[in-house]
Scaffold this motif. Structure first.
Motif, PDB file in Angstrom:
ATOM      1  N   VAL A   1    -100.934 -33.003 -94.839  1.00  0.00           N
ATOM      2  CA  VAL A   1    -101.541 -31.727 -94.493  1.00  0.00           C
ATOM      3  C   VAL A   1    -101.244 -31.423 -93.030  1.00  0.00           C
ATOM      4  O   VAL A   1    -101.324 -32.301 -92.182  1.00  0.00           O
TER       5      VAL A   1
ATOM      6  N   LYS B   1    -102.756 -29.359 -90.046  1.00  0.00           N
ATOM      7  CA  LYS B   1    -104.021 -28.717 -89.689  1.00  0.00           C
ATOM      8  C   LYS B   1    -103.842 -27.953 -88.385  1.00  0.00           C
ATOM      9  O   LYS B   1    -103.205 -28.433 -87.458  1.00  0.00           O
TER      10      LYS B   1
ATOM     11  N   SER C   1    -105.919 -25.781 -85.380  1.00  0.00           N
ATOM     12  CA  SER C   1    -107.218 -25.414 -84.805  1.00  0.00           C
ATOM     13  C   SER C   1    -106.979 -24.509 -83.599  1.00  0.00           C
ATOM     14  O   SER C   1    -105.966 -24.600 -82.919  1.00  0.00           O
TER      15      SER C   1
ATOM     16  N   GLN D   1    -109.761 -27.349 -87.856  1.00  0.00           N
ATOM     17  CA  GLN D   1    -109.122 -26.918 -89.094  1.00  0.00           C
ATOM     18  C   GLN D   1    -109.491 -25.508 -89.549  1.00  0.00           C
ATOM     19  O   GLN D   1    -109.988 -25.299 -90.636  1.00  0.00           O
TER      20      GLN D   1
ATOM     21  N   GLN E   1    -105.083 -24.612 -92.754  1.00  0.00           N
ATOM     22  CA  GLN E   1    -104.542 -25.874 -93.253  1.00  0.00           C
ATOM     23  C   GLN E   1    -103.403 -25.593 -94.216  1.00  0.00           C
ATOM     24  O   GLN E   1    -103.532 -24.763 -95.110  1.00  0.00           O
TER      25      GLN E   1
ATOM     26  N   ALA F   1    -101.185 -27.440 -97.005  1.00  0.00           N
ATOM     27  CA  ALA F   1    -101.150 -28.653 -97.820  1.00  0.00           C
ATOM     28  C   ALA F   1     -99.744 -28.867 -98.368  1.00  0.00           C
ATOM     29  O   ALA F   1     -98.972 -27.920 -98.531  1.00  0.00           O
TER      30      ALA F   1
ATOM     31  N   HIS G   1    -104.811 -22.783 -96.658  1.00  0.00           N
ATOM     32  CA  HIS G   1    -106.251 -22.500 -96.585  1.00  0.00           C
ATOM     33  C   HIS G   1    -106.557 -21.817 -95.262  1.00  0.00           C
ATOM     34  O   HIS G   1    -106.006 -22.174 -94.228  1.00  0.00           O
TER      35      HIS G   1
ATOM     36  N   LEU H   1    -111.976 -27.433 -96.865  1.00  0.00           N
ATOM     37  CA  LEU H   1    -111.533 -27.696 -95.501  1.00  0.00           C
ATOM     38  C   LEU H   1    -112.547 -28.589 -94.793  1.00  0.00           C
ATOM     39  O   LEU H   1    -113.720 -28.634 -95.162  1.00  0.00           O
ATOM     40  N   ASN H   2    -112.101 -29.257 -93.753  1.00  0.00           N
ATOM     41  CA  ASN H   2    -112.984 -30.046 -92.891  1.00  0.00           C
ATOM     42  C   ASN H   2    -113.819 -31.055 -93.671  1.00  0.00           C
ATOM     43  O   ASN H   2    -115.003 -31.246 -93.408  1.00  0.00           O
TER      44      ASN H   2
END
Length: 145
Positions: free
Chosen positions: A9, A11, A13, A19, A22, A24, A30, A103-104
Motif C-alpha cells: 500500500v 499511503k 498524508s 493516511q 491510500q 492499494a 481510498h 483506512l487507518n
C-alpha cells in the motif's frame, strides 16, 4: 508525505494527518473525503468484455431497493446524505456491492458502485414504458367501444 509501506500500500498524508489517501496493490484508491475530478469516464468498450448478455435485473429489483436519507457517523463531519444501505442492496443486486478495506486500521466495510445502478434503472424504465403502452392500447380499445 508518501509512505511506501511493506503491506503493498502507498499511503499519503497531508499536514501530518495519517493516511488521508491510500493506493492499494489491487488498484483500489481510498480517500477519506470527496474525490473531485473533471472527467468521470469509465471504460465500457465492447472489445473489453466477454459473455455479454442482457441484464437479469429490472423493475422488480428496483422496486425492492430502498433509498435512505442519513447522516455519516464519523466521516464527512456528520454530513447529511442520500443513498442506499449496502447490506440491503447486496440482497437484491449483489453485483453492486463489494467489501473494501478501511483506512487507518479501520475495519473493512461494504461499498456500492452507484454508477452500475444506471443500466438497471434504464431497463426498469423500459419495462414501465411497455406497461404504459399496453395500458394505452387497452384504454383506446375501451374508449372506442
Amino acid at each position: 508525505q508518501f509512505d511506501f509501506a511493506t503491506d503493498n500500500v502507498i499511503k499519503v498524508s497531508v499536514n501530518a494527518v495519517d493516511q488521508e489517501f491510500q493506493f492499494a496493490a489491487g488498484g483500489t484508491f481510498h480517500a477519506d473525503a470527496d474525490i473531485v475530478a473533471y472527467s468521470s469516464t469509465v471504460a465500457s468498450d465492447e472489445k473489453l468484455k466477454i459473455n455479454i448478455e442482457n441484464t437479469q435485473y429490472g423493475l422488480s429489483d428496483v422496486l425492492k431497493l430502498r433509498g435512505v436519507d442519513f447522516n455519516w457517523k464519523e466521516k464527512l463531519d456528520g454530513r447529511r446524505d442520500v443513498g442506499f444501505i449496502a447490506q440491503e442492496v447486496q440482497k437484491v443486486i449483489p453485483e453492486l456491492v463489494r467489501e473494501v478495506d478501511g483506512l487507518n486500521g479501520e475495519d473493512s466495510h461494504l461499498a456500492i458502485d452507484y454508477g452500475k445502478v444506471v443500466p438497471i434503472l434504464v431497463e426498469a424504465v423500459k419495462e414501465q414504458q411497455g406497461q404504459i403502452d399496453s395500458l394505452k392500447k387497452e384504454v383506446k380499445i375501451l374508449k372506442d367501444k
